[in-house]
Motif scaffolding. Structure first.
Motif, PDB file in Angstrom:
ATOM      1  N   VAL A 116       0.837  -1.205   0.000  1.00  0.00           N
ATOM      2  CA  VAL A 116       0.000   0.000   0.000  1.00  0.00           C
ATOM      3  C   VAL A 116       0.869   1.250   0.000  1.00  0.00           C
ATOM      4  CG1 VAL A 116      -1.706   1.321   1.317  1.00  0.00           C
ATOM      5  CG2 VAL A 116      -1.909  -1.170   1.149  1.00  0.00           C
ATOM      6  N   THR A 117       1.903   1.261   0.800  1.00  0.00           N
ATOM      7  CA  THR A 117       2.762   2.446   0.938  1.00  0.00           C
ATOM      8  C   THR A 117       3.891   2.473  -0.083  1.00  0.00           C
ATOM      9  OG1 THR A 117       4.181   1.326   2.543  1.00  0.00           O
ATOM     10  CG2 THR A 117       2.282   2.544   3.409  1.00  0.00           C
ATOM     11  N   ALA A 118       4.025   1.405  -0.888  1.00  0.00           N
ATOM     12  CA  ALA A 118       5.113   1.275  -1.868  1.00  0.00           C
ATOM     13  C   ALA A 118       6.478   1.408  -1.187  1.00  0.00           C
ATOM     14  CB  ALA A 118       4.959   2.305  -2.987  1.00  0.00           C
ATOM     15  N   GLY A 119       6.545   0.963   0.076  1.00  0.00           N
ATOM     16  CA  GLY A 119       7.806   0.994   0.798  1.00  0.00           C
ATOM     17  C   GLY A 119       8.181   2.349   1.349  1.00  0.00           C
ATOM     18  N   LEU A 120       7.319   3.340   1.182  1.00  0.00           N
ATOM     19  CA  LEU A 120       7.590   4.687   1.691  1.00  0.00           C
ATOM     20  C   LEU A 120       7.304   4.742   3.188  1.00  0.00           C
ATOM     21  CD1 LEU A 120       5.910   6.765  -1.174  1.00  0.00           C
ATOM     22  CD2 LEU A 120       8.351   6.371  -0.850  1.00  0.00           C
ATOM     23  N   PRO A 121       7.883   5.715   3.911  1.00  0.00           N
ATOM     24  CA  PRO A 121       7.616   5.847   5.350  1.00  0.00           C
ATOM     25  C   PRO A 121       6.318   6.584   5.641  1.00  0.00           C
ATOM     26  CG  PRO A 121       9.223   7.490   4.682  1.00  0.00           C
ATOM     27  CD  PRO A 121       8.935   6.657   3.459  1.00  0.00           C
ATOM     28  N   THR A 122       5.528   6.823   4.620  1.00  0.00           N
ATOM     29  CA  THR A 122       4.280   7.577   4.770  1.00  0.00           C
ATOM     30  C   THR A 122       3.093   6.735   4.345  1.00  0.00           C
ATOM     31  OG1 THR A 122       4.615   8.507   2.548  1.00  0.00           O
ATOM     32  CG2 THR A 122       5.346   9.841   4.430  1.00  0.00           C
ATOM     33  N   VAL A 123       1.898   7.164   4.789  1.00  0.00           N
ATOM     34  CA  VAL A 123       0.656   6.518   4.388  1.00  0.00           C
ATOM     35  C   VAL A 123      -0.345   7.613   4.011  1.00  0.00           C
ATOM     36  CG1 VAL A 123      -0.217   6.426   6.773  1.00  0.00           C
ATOM     37  CG2 VAL A 123      -1.135   4.854   5.046  1.00  0.00           C
ATOM     38  N   ALA A 124      -1.087   7.393   2.934  1.00  0.00           N
ATOM     39  CA  ALA A 124      -2.107   8.332   2.471  1.00  0.00           C
ATOM     40  C   ALA A 124      -3.475   7.839   2.931  1.00  0.00           C
ATOM     41  CB  ALA A 124      -2.074   8.447   0.948  1.00  0.00           C
ATOM     42  N   VAL A 125      -4.225   8.717   3.595  1.00  0.00           N
ATOM     43  CA  VAL A 125      -5.491   8.311   4.210  1.00  0.00           C
ATOM     44  C   VAL A 125      -6.580   9.318   3.880  1.00  0.00           C
ATOM     45  CG1 VAL A 125      -6.637   7.647   6.358  1.00  0.00           C
ATOM     46  CG2 VAL A 125      -4.162   7.332   6.134  1.00  0.00           C
ATOM     47  N   ARG A 126      -7.784   8.811   3.632  1.00  0.00           N
ATOM     48  CA  ARG A 126      -8.939   9.699   3.513  1.00  0.00           C
ATOM     49  C   ARG A 126     -10.197   9.008   4.021  1.00  0.00           C
ATOM     50  NH1 ARG A 126     -12.873  10.847  -0.532  1.00  0.00           N
ATOM     51  NH2 ARG A 126     -13.144   9.257  -2.144  1.00  0.00           N
ATOM     52  N   MET A 127     -11.210   9.813   4.323  1.00  0.00           N
ATOM     53  CA  MET A 127     -12.518   9.320   4.727  1.00  0.00           C
ATOM     54  C   MET A 127     -13.526   9.758   3.663  1.00  0.00           C
ATOM     55  SD  MET A 127     -14.751  10.073   8.205  1.00  0.00           S
ATOM     56  CE  MET A 127     -13.416   9.571   9.300  1.00  0.00           C
ATOM     57  N   PRO A 128     -14.013   8.819   2.838  1.00  0.00           N
ATOM     58  CA  PRO A 128     -14.899   9.195   1.739  1.00  0.00           C
ATOM     59  C   PRO A 128     -16.262   9.673   2.218  1.00  0.00           C
ATOM     60  CG  PRO A 128     -14.757   6.821   1.931  1.00  0.00           C
ATOM     61  CD  PRO A 128     -13.763   7.373   2.897  1.00  0.00           C
ATOM     62  N   ASN A 129     -16.848  10.563   1.451  1.00  0.00           N
ATOM     63  CA  ASN A 129     -18.164  11.113   1.791  1.00  0.00           C
ATOM     64  C   ASN A 129     -19.237  10.459   0.928  1.00  0.00           C
ATOM     65  OD1 ASN A 129     -20.173  12.660   2.894  1.00  0.00           O
ATOM     66  ND2 ASN A 129     -19.731  14.481   1.676  1.00  0.00           N
ATOM     67  N   HIS A 130     -19.440   9.169   1.171  1.00  0.00           N
ATOM     68  CA  HIS A 130     -20.451   8.417   0.422  1.00  0.00           C
ATOM     69  C   HIS A 130     -21.029   7.358   1.349  1.00  0.00           C
ATOM     70  CE1 HIS A 130     -22.427   5.985  -2.623  1.00  0.00           C
ATOM     71  NE2 HIS A 130     -22.166   6.916  -3.528  1.00  0.00           N
ATOM     72  N   PRO A 131     -22.358   7.265   1.452  1.00  0.00           N
ATOM     73  CA  PRO A 131     -22.956   6.336   2.418  1.00  0.00           C
ATOM     74  C   PRO A 131     -22.576   4.879   2.174  1.00  0.00           C
ATOM     75  CG  PRO A 131     -24.637   7.271   0.965  1.00  0.00           C
ATOM     76  CD  PRO A 131     -23.387   8.069   0.758  1.00  0.00           C
TER      77      PRO A 131
END
Length: 347
Positions: A116-131
């Motif tokens: 998921v992170t492609a080996g990077l030290p970061t993570v991309a996160v979101r909370m979708p606005n769809h029921p």
């Protein structure tokens, strides 16, 4: 593989779509991949902590393995399970824009799959606005890694049919919740620096972000193709129709002149335009993409129109350009990538 389809007729009534959501969630818990609607585009979800499941996303899409995925969550506490050192300004943005089309890049705790992170030290996160998206994430009890549910490089899907056309037989299921709303993906904001950096313009504009937290920067790689991108995925071509696409930065008369030249050479030419201008052009196919006076309508229908061109026999597509402010920045970002950065400027 048989791709199961669950049709949700009333997305606002959870009791009506719970049986479909329950079946889809069961597949996700079992390590399968399922497409579902968000407010931006359809996503292709897998358990973000299960490397074998995430690998199915890359296989189904034909996606490069060094292209990180966005993790979708349904509760704020999930963010703190997977990210650390979250700055105060990130919480300010969360309060204003979540759930919604804003992805935050943060320092990772290390408990998300490296795929998921492609080996990077970061993570991309979101909370979708769809029921449906929120219900599905909550029901399966998992963070879902979910890029757009299309073959890599193709225009992103804004309907379940788009997903089916690209991925039927490649994925376990599709939750059909109708057409999405925003139409372009979320804005991706790197929150690991003192001044946040926009890695991808999207549904939340630079201007809206700055109203909340002050100055943000734009990653230079968005315009300078010789610059090293902050995220590996920024270097890939996306959103392209099957026929070559060229953006024309100039007058309608100049664009029509280019069309006339190519048609004299025997080429079948399409024009991507707006409702206001569609009657001006003489071409083999003229497709309007929303209204110039409301660029949110252009964003909502951009991918749909790019896919519509694939159903025609045009050999070349010319597109009008759009102001690169507000949501227009996201529109032009997607168009330039779809065009391989080919832009003809009127002299």
């Amino acid at each position: 593989m048989e791709t199961k389809i669950w049709i949700v007729d009333n997305i606002e009534d959870k009791s009506q779509f719970y049986p479909q959501i329950s079946q889809a969630a069961q597949l996700l818990r079992a390590g399968e991949i399922v497409a579902f609607p968000t407010e931006t585009v359809y996503g292709l979800g897998a358990n973000a902590t299960n490397t074998a499941a995430v690998e199915k996303i890359f296989s189904a899409k034909g996606r490069p393995s060094d292209n990180p995925l966005i993790v979708h969550i349904a509760q704020l506490q999930q963010l703190e399970e997977f990210a650390t050192d979250i700055p105060t300004f990130a919480y300010q943005l969360i309060e204003r824009f979540w759930p919604g089309p804003l992805t935050l890049v943060l320092k990772a705790k290390g408990n998300i799959s490296e795929k998921v992170t492609a080996g990077l030290p970061t993570v991309a996160v979101r909370m979708p606005n769809h029921p449906i998206a929120l219900a599905l994430i909550s029901e399966c009890g998992l963070p879902l890694a979910a890029p757009s549910a299309n073959l890599s490089g193709r225009p992103s899907p804004t309907t379940a049919k788009h997903v089916y056309d690209d991925l039927n037989g490649r994925i376990a299921g599709i939750v059909d919740g109708g057409e999405t709303g925003v139409g372009v993906e979320s804005t991706v904001l790197d929150c690991t620096e003192e001044i946040p950096v926009i890695l991808r313009p999207g549904g939340v504009t630079k201007e809206e972000i700055e109203q909340v937290i002050g100055k943000v920067r734009i990653d230079v790689a968005l315009e300078d193709k010789t610059a090293a991108p902050k995220s590996p995925g920024m270097k890939y071509t996306h959103y392209a129709p099957k026929s070559p696409l060229i953006i024309v930065a100039g007058s309608r008369t100049h664009l029509q002149h280019l069309v006339d030249e190519q048609r004299k050479r025997g080429m079948k030419v399409g024009v991507l335009t707006t409702e206001e201008n569609q009657h001006f052009y003489q071409a083999d196919v003229v497709l309007p993409c929303g209204r110039r006076e409301d660029l949110h309508t252009v964003a909502a229908h951009l991918y749909e129109v790019l896919r519509h061109f694939d159903e025609t026999d045009v050999e070349l597509i010319y597109s009008e350009s759009f102001p690169a402010e507000g949501i227009g920045a996201a529109i032009m970002n997607r168009l330039k990538k779809a065009a391989g950065y080919q832009v003809i400027r009127e002299k």
